[in-house]
Scaffold this active site. Structure first.
Site, PDB file in Angstrom:
ATOM      1  N   SER A  40     -11.251  -1.940   5.946  1.00 27.19           N
ATOM      2  CA  SER A  40      -9.843  -1.627   5.749  1.00 27.19           C
ATOM      3  C   SER A  40      -9.177  -1.299   7.078  1.00 27.19           C
ATOM      4  O   SER A  40      -9.849  -1.022   8.073  1.00 27.19           O
ATOM      5  CB  SER A  40      -9.750  -0.409   4.824  1.00 27.19           C
ATOM      6  OG  SER A  40      -8.421   0.034   4.714  1.00 27.19           O
TER       7      SER A  40
ATOM      8  N   THR B   7       0.895  -1.141   0.000  1.00 24.89           N
ATOM      9  CA  THR B   7       0.000   0.000   0.000  1.00 24.89           C
ATOM     10  C   THR B   7       0.935   1.192   0.000  1.00 24.89           C
ATOM     11  O   THR B   7       2.134   1.029   0.188  1.00 24.89           O
ATOM     12  CB  THR B   7      -0.878  -0.094   1.259  1.00 24.89           C
ATOM     13  OG1 THR B   7      -1.659  -1.265   1.131  1.00 24.89           O
ATOM     14  CG2 THR B   7      -1.766   1.094   1.487  1.00 24.89           C
TER      15      THR B   7
ATOM     16  N   GLY C 153      -1.160  -3.302   5.943  1.00 21.46           N
ATOM     17  CA  GLY C 153      -2.320  -4.132   6.279  1.00 21.46           C
ATOM     18  C   GLY C 153      -2.774  -3.884   7.705  1.00 21.46           C
ATOM     19  O   GLY C 153      -2.899  -2.741   8.147  1.00 21.46           O
TER      20      GLY C 153
HETATM   21  O1  DON Z   1      -7.244  -1.784   3.339  1.00 21.09           O
HETATM   22  C1  DON Z   1      -6.466  -2.482   3.947  1.00 21.09           C
HETATM   23  O2  DON Z   1      -6.413  -2.548   5.159  1.00 21.09           O
HETATM   24  C2  DON Z   1      -5.464  -3.279   3.150  1.00 21.09           C
HETATM   25  N1  DON Z   1      -5.957  -3.469   1.809  1.00 21.09           N
HETATM   26  C3  DON Z   1      -4.169  -2.556   3.167  1.00 21.09           C
HETATM   27  C4  DON Z   1      -3.154  -3.332   2.406  1.00 21.09           C
HETATM   28  C5  DON Z   1      -1.798  -2.983   2.756  1.00 21.09           C
HETATM   29  O3  DON Z   1      -1.509  -2.157   3.556  1.00 21.09           O
HETATM   30  C6  DON Z   1      -0.824  -3.788   2.029  1.00 21.09           C
HETATM   31  N2  DON Z   1       0.457  -3.483   2.483  1.00 21.09           N
HETATM   32  N3  DON Z   1       0.952  -4.103   3.312  1.00 21.09           N
END
Ligand code: DON
Length: 578
Positions: free
Chosen positions: A457, A386, A479
């Site tokens: 999210s 992300t 994440g």
């Molecule tokens: O919205 C969310 O929480 C995830 N899709 C975020 C994904 C993310 O941060 C990927 N990187 N590690």
């Protein structure tokens, strides 16, 4: 004599006018950068995950654009220079605070296509979850929100023509740029999956390994960007680009349809706010993100403890943070989902009495096993795919944006002829109650798949005010760890007196209720601290390479800005100021 006096007065007047004009243009503060600070500047700051994006944003600010102008330019630049996360095919969130104190949030998270259904990833015969289908390939894709989000931001806040803001991204896509070591590493890492879901002619597929300095020219992407430049959001959600997306989806058995694209609309929302240590107001993302609620729950819960006295990353501090985190993440699993589909009990979750009740079961000396924690009544750590950026302009307008494709390069499908990756956002729904997503997060009804619904999210772009003034702008990928990384960065600055760069560099730890474990960066906790935590009953510890990659800005006491980019392990993040 009179004449000399008059000339003197006139010169003084001209001089004072010049000064005034100058101060209208540039803030005049004496900048003394301390060794432990990031980049320091008086007039504007842009912190992004890529030097080209930072430069493009900074150029916009220098030309007189505001933080929102710079944000739109940066977002499109990241779609070109950071293909694994930058995205046209994904979504994200904006938290903003204007110079006159107006605050808001924009939710441009993806939505499930109309043909999606609750149990679409459950195999009827065996009742097992088809996990891979929600991760790799066309079925994993939800309706992208980024282009609509940028369009809304531009219409509401920007002062420069959209064409001017998107053009630098088009130029980089067309002319190419030299990839970094880190880019080469990410491209090489995804080759096997790229081949599974794309033709071998796809531009990121390469017979020999990618290496630093290779030129990445993205002609199809530049044409898509030109269509967006010339037709605005319709250049993406309708016409040629939409047709390419649908052709691509159909070729791989996906369910996204033309109407999903046409009907997509990002939403303005009211941010989550909460007070920390009396003077600080936290402004963060409401559902469809869980981030704002949990950060505010954690900080409100933390008000009862003196982290400054307990010390940074000591057994006492880590114990309390872990206890708060397991309670908050249990609430996440039970109570949080898209506001438009599920009644999230926000008021209850942020209520001081409720938080005090949750805190009451915390024992200062002893861990509570997660199995004993349930949501209040009413395992894997992915690499960082992300991206977050923070911008403040000379007036003090602040923009905090986190966007994602979920996995690196999303579902790994590059839209043929349109040149951008599609998200694998289906994974962020609860595919089956209690079944963990790629971040090990569990959920239930609140986050079940439904047509048009946004998946829950953890992304939490955040802004902090101090005594009513702008104080900090921050966010990170990661994440499920995003929330705790933001939480610790805020505590690091406010309680431990760190500069923004020190806070960003500081080693982090993370826990999320289930799995019941403390995850930490190498050397985050020394062996004595770990022994003490074990004595308290924390049984499971796991070291990961990195937690988060924060891009943040702190307002210094003299009103200037400290930009802190995060380069833990790998990455090209950079702060730029003027
Ligand atoms: O919205 C969310 O929480 C995830 N899709 C975020 C994904 C993310 O941060 C990927 N990187 N590690």
């Amino acid at each position: 004599m009179k004449k000399i006096y008059a000339i003197l007065l006139l010169s003084l007047f001209i001089l004072s006018q010049c000064k005034q004009n100058e101060s209208n243009l540039l803030k005049t503060v004496t900048l003394k950068r301390q060794a432990n600070e990031g980049v320091v500047a008086a007039n504007g700051m842009v912190v992004t995950a890529h030097p080209i994006a930072t430069k493009i944003g900074l150029d916009v600010l220098k030309k007189g654009g505001n933080a929102f102008d710079a944000a739109v330019a940066v977002k499109y630049a990241l779609a070109v220079v950071l293909p694994k996360a930058g995205n046209l095919g994904g979504g994200g969130y904006l938290i903003y605070r204007t110079s006159d104190g107006e605050k808001g949030a924009l939710d441009f998270r993806e939505t499930a296509p109309a043909a999606a259904s609750r149990d679409m990833f459950i195999e009827a015969k065996t009742d097992s979850v088809m996990k891979q289908k929600a991760l790799l390939g066309h079925l994993a894709t939800c309706t992208p929100g980024t282009v609509d989000g940028m369009d809304k931001i531009h219409k509401k806040f920007c002062t420069l023509p959209f064409q001017t803001l998107i053009q630098p991204a088009i130029d980089v896509a067309k002319n190419g740029f030299a990839i970094s070591d880190y880019d080469a590493w990410t491209f090489n890492r995804a080759q096997k999956e790229f081949r599974k879901v794309n033709d071998s002619s796809m531009i990121f597929i390469s017979k020999k390994p990618w290496k630093k300095g290779d030129s990445l020219i993205q002609n199809d992407l530049s044409k898509t960007l030109e269509r967006i430049r010339d037709n605005g959001r319709d250049g993406f959600y309708k016409g040629e680009t939409a047709q390419y997306v649908i052709d691509e989806i159909n070729s791989g058995g996906g369910i996204l349809r033309k109407e999903d694209l046409e009907n997509y609309s990002s939403k303005w929302r009211k941010p989550i706010e909460g007070i920390y240590r009396d003077s600080f107001n936290i402004i963060s993302m409401p559902p469809s993100s869980s981030g704002g609620i949990i950060i505010v729950q954690l900080l409100k819960g933390s008000n009862a403890y003196d982290f400054k006295e307990m010390g940074h990353n000591t057994s006492k501090t880590v114990h309390i943070m872990t206890e708060l985190q397991r309670r908050a993440y249990a609430d996440r699993a039970e109570h949080m989902g898209d506001l438009d589909f599920y009644e999230v009990p926000i008021e209850m979750l942020l209520d001081e009495e409720y938080i005090a009740t949750r805190n009451a079961s915390i024992n200062m000396e002893k861990a509570t096993p997660s199995s004993e924690i349930k949501a209040g009544k009413v395992d894997k750590i992915e690499s960082l795919e992300t991206t977050h950026f923070s911008i403040v302009d000379k007036e003090g307008n602040a923009v905090s944006i986190t966007t994602t494709l979920v996995g690196y390069f999303g579902c790994k499908v590059l839209v043929d002829n349109a040149g951008f990756f599609l998200n694998n956002e289906m994974n962020n729904f609860s595919l089956k109650p209690g079944f963990p997503n790629i971040f090990g997060l569990v959920g239930g009804e609140a986050n079940a798949i439904a047509p048009g619904k946004r998946m829950l999210s953890s992304m939490s772009p955040t802004i902090v005010e101090k005594n009513g003034d702008l104080f900090m702008v921050l966010g990170t990928p990661g994440g499920s760890t995003i929330i705790n990384v933001n939480y610790q960065n805020i505590v690091n600055v406010i309680d431990h007196g760190m500069t923004m760069q020190e806070a960003v560099n500081a080693k982090k730890h993370h826990s999320q209720w289930l799995p019941d474990a403390i995850v930490m960066e190498e050397d985050a906790l020394d062996s004595l601290t770990i022994s003490k935590l074990k004595e308290m009953g924390h049984t499971s510890f796991r070291v990961v390479e990195q937690l988060g990659r924060t891009e943040a800005i702190l307002i210094r006491p003299d009103g200037s800005y400290e930009g802190a980019a995060d380069n833990r392990r790998t990455g090209d993040a950079i702060a730029g100021g003027y």
